[in-house]
Design an enzyme around this catalytic site. Structure first.
Site, mmCIF file in Angstrom:
data_model
loop_
_atom_site.group_PDB
_atom_site.id
_atom_site.type_symbol
_atom_site.label_atom_id
_atom_site.label_comp_id
_atom_site.label_asym_id
_atom_site.label_seq_id
_atom_site.Cartn_x
_atom_site.Cartn_y
_atom_site.Cartn_z
ATOM 1 N N ARG A 239 0.660 -1.105 0.223
ATOM 2 C CA ARG A 239 0.106 0.033 -0.127
ATOM 3 C C ARG A 239 0.785 1.145 0.130
ATOM 4 O O ARG A 239 1.820 1.203 0.824
ATOM 5 C CB ARG A 239 -0.829 -0.046 1.142
ATOM 6 C CG ARG A 239 -2.216 -0.869 1.218
ATOM 7 C CD ARG A 239 -3.004 -0.367 0.124
ATOM 8 N NE ARG A 239 -4.319 -1.243 0.133
ATOM 9 C CZ ARG A 239 -4.517 -2.196 -0.749
ATOM 10 N NH1 ARG A 239 -3.429 -2.674 -1.526
ATOM 11 N NH2 ARG A 239 -5.410 -3.248 -0.650
ATOM 12 N N GLU A 268 -4.125 7.527 -4.493
ATOM 13 C CA GLU A 268 -4.387 7.063 -5.871
ATOM 14 C C GLU A 268 -5.674 7.535 -6.371
ATOM 15 O O GLU A 268 -6.618 7.823 -5.519
ATOM 16 C CB GLU A 268 -4.434 5.697 -5.684
ATOM 17 C CG GLU A 268 -3.228 4.978 -5.372
ATOM 18 C CD GLU A 268 -2.933 3.567 -5.455
ATOM 19 O OE1 GLU A 268 -4.184 2.736 -5.450
ATOM 20 O OE2 GLU A 268 -2.020 2.743 -4.916
ATOM 21 N N HIS A 287 -1.638 0.347 -9.610
ATOM 22 C CA HIS A 287 -2.419 -0.563 -8.659
ATOM 23 C C HIS A 287 -2.991 -1.592 -9.492
ATOM 24 O O HIS A 287 -4.288 -2.006 -9.189
ATOM 25 C CB HIS A 287 -3.224 0.094 -7.881
ATOM 26 C CG HIS A 287 -3.559 -0.630 -6.570
ATOM 27 N ND1 HIS A 287 -3.778 0.168 -5.227
ATOM 28 C CD2 HIS A 287 -3.378 -1.923 -6.124
ATOM 29 C CE1 HIS A 287 -3.916 -0.676 -4.408
ATOM 30 N NE2 HIS A 287 -3.916 -2.145 -4.930
HETATM 31 C C1 DGY Z 1 -5.457 -6.163 -2.998
HETATM 32 O O1 DGY Z 1 -6.282 -6.774 -3.332
HETATM 33 O O2 DGY Z 1 -5.648 -5.620 -1.818
HETATM 34 C C2 DGY Z 1 -4.394 -5.625 -4.258
HETATM 35 O O3 DGY Z 1 -4.011 -4.298 -3.534
HETATM 36 C C3 DGY Z 1 -5.119 -5.295 -5.472
HETATM 37 O O4 DGY Z 1 -4.301 -5.287 -6.467
#
Ligand code: DGY
Length: 320
Positions: A239, A268, A287
């Site tokens: 993250r 984002e 992402h």
């Molecule tokens: C999640 O599933 O948390 C991922 O970041 C998606 O790509």
């Protein structure tokens, strides 16, 4: 009896959701690419029995307190930092995520990003597509080797373990840091536990896969980047807020690290004027960790099944 009301915050393929349509009134936000505006989500939540949300939707205290009928939130992601799980639990709202089904796909992307960053793949593609390739030369776009280097995984969950399996095939030495020792990873891939500081100092590739929590916010700060080797690469598929982006910019500017591969960002989506995009040694992607068609469809079906289970009074498959 009143039919349950399900609100889905993006336009998804209806055929993936069939059983839901049979048992509930279902409304989908009418865009696949644009997030539902907050005020619409708030309004829908007031009526909803179930929400199928994306990681870009904030399911916070304010929303939960205005959702008297809400029984379940099914989040299309393994991460759930967009949801106030504590408040949801206090209100008896079940929160589900999509673990396991995205593990291998996200590990593929992590490895691809590491390779792309080390071997300058996106820079090299630009070089060819922009017509700048004049002749072959010995050090043209020469990058760094990945094979037989030291990989440091921060956050050894299932995705971390799947990345480690791939790294083993590349002959890498595997280090990891985690809240607790992961004996299975140690046995399966020979990963060695290190303190966070030791891992930073020893790794050629530091891969961040840790979830965002109060403890991990800004884990990668000035001090962390300073501890890394000048030749090391930072790869983030966890993250964005685990990283102090200002500190990363300083580290790149002053060659404290060799480059970064980033799938996630502090806020984002980022715009094309984001300062991190100025660095040729940064590979930035939007992402897409779990974004293969197969896996995203499986994740959607899992969200659907979790909602169906809760509406039918059964246990959801993947409750947080
Ligand atoms: C999640 O599933 O948390 C991922 O970041 C998606 O790509």
């Amino acid at each position: 009896m009143k039919r349950p009301y399900v609100f889905i915050t993006r336009k998804l393929k209806e055929e993936l959701l069939t059983p839901l349509f049979e048992m509930a009134d279902v409304k989908m936000w009418d865009s696949e690419s644009e997030a539902v505006p907050r005020e619409i989500l708030m309004k829908e939540a007031q009526k909803a029995t179930a929400l199928l949300t994306m990681l870009s939707d904030k399911v916070d205290k304010e929303l939960l307190e205005q959702a008297p009928n809400l029984k379940v939130v099914a989040n299309l992601a393994v991460g759930y930092d967009n949801i106030d799980v504590k408040v949801a639990s206090e209100r008896g709202v079940i929160v589900c995520n999509t673990p396991d089904v995205l593990t291998e796909t996200t590990a593929d992307l992590t490895f691809a990003l590491m390779l792309a960053t080390a071997r300058r793949i996106t820079e090299a593609q630009g070089f060819v597509k922009e017509g700048r390739w004049q002749s072959w030369s010995p050090f043209l776009l020469a990058g760094a080797d990945v094979h037989h280097k030291t990989l440091g995984i921060v956050g050894m969950g299932k995705i971390g373990q799947a990345v480690a399996r791939r790294a083993k095939g590349f002959g890498m030495e595997i280090l990891y840091h985690n809240r607790s020792r992961h004996m299975e990873a140690e046995q399966e891939v020979g990963a060695s536990y290190r303190s966070f500081e030791q891992l930073l100092a020893e790794s050629d590739f530091v891969v961040c896969l840790t979830p965002l929590t109060d403890e991990t916010k800004h884990l990668f700060d000035h001090d962390a980047f300073k501890r890394m080797k000048n030749s090391a690469f930072f790869i983030n598929v966890g993250r964005g807020q685990v990283v102090d982006e200002e500190a990363l910019i300083v580290a790149l500017n002053s060659d404290e690290i060799a480059g970064a591969g980033l799938d996630v960002f502090y806020a984002e989506p980022i715009g094309s004027d984001h300062p991190l995009l100025r660095f040729p040694q940064v590979v930035a992607i939007p992402h897409i960790g779990s974004a293969s068609v197969e896996t995203r469809e499986t994740m959607m079906k899992l969200c659907r099944d979790n909602i169906v289970a809760v509406i039918q009074g059964n246990k959801a498959k993947t409750v947080i």
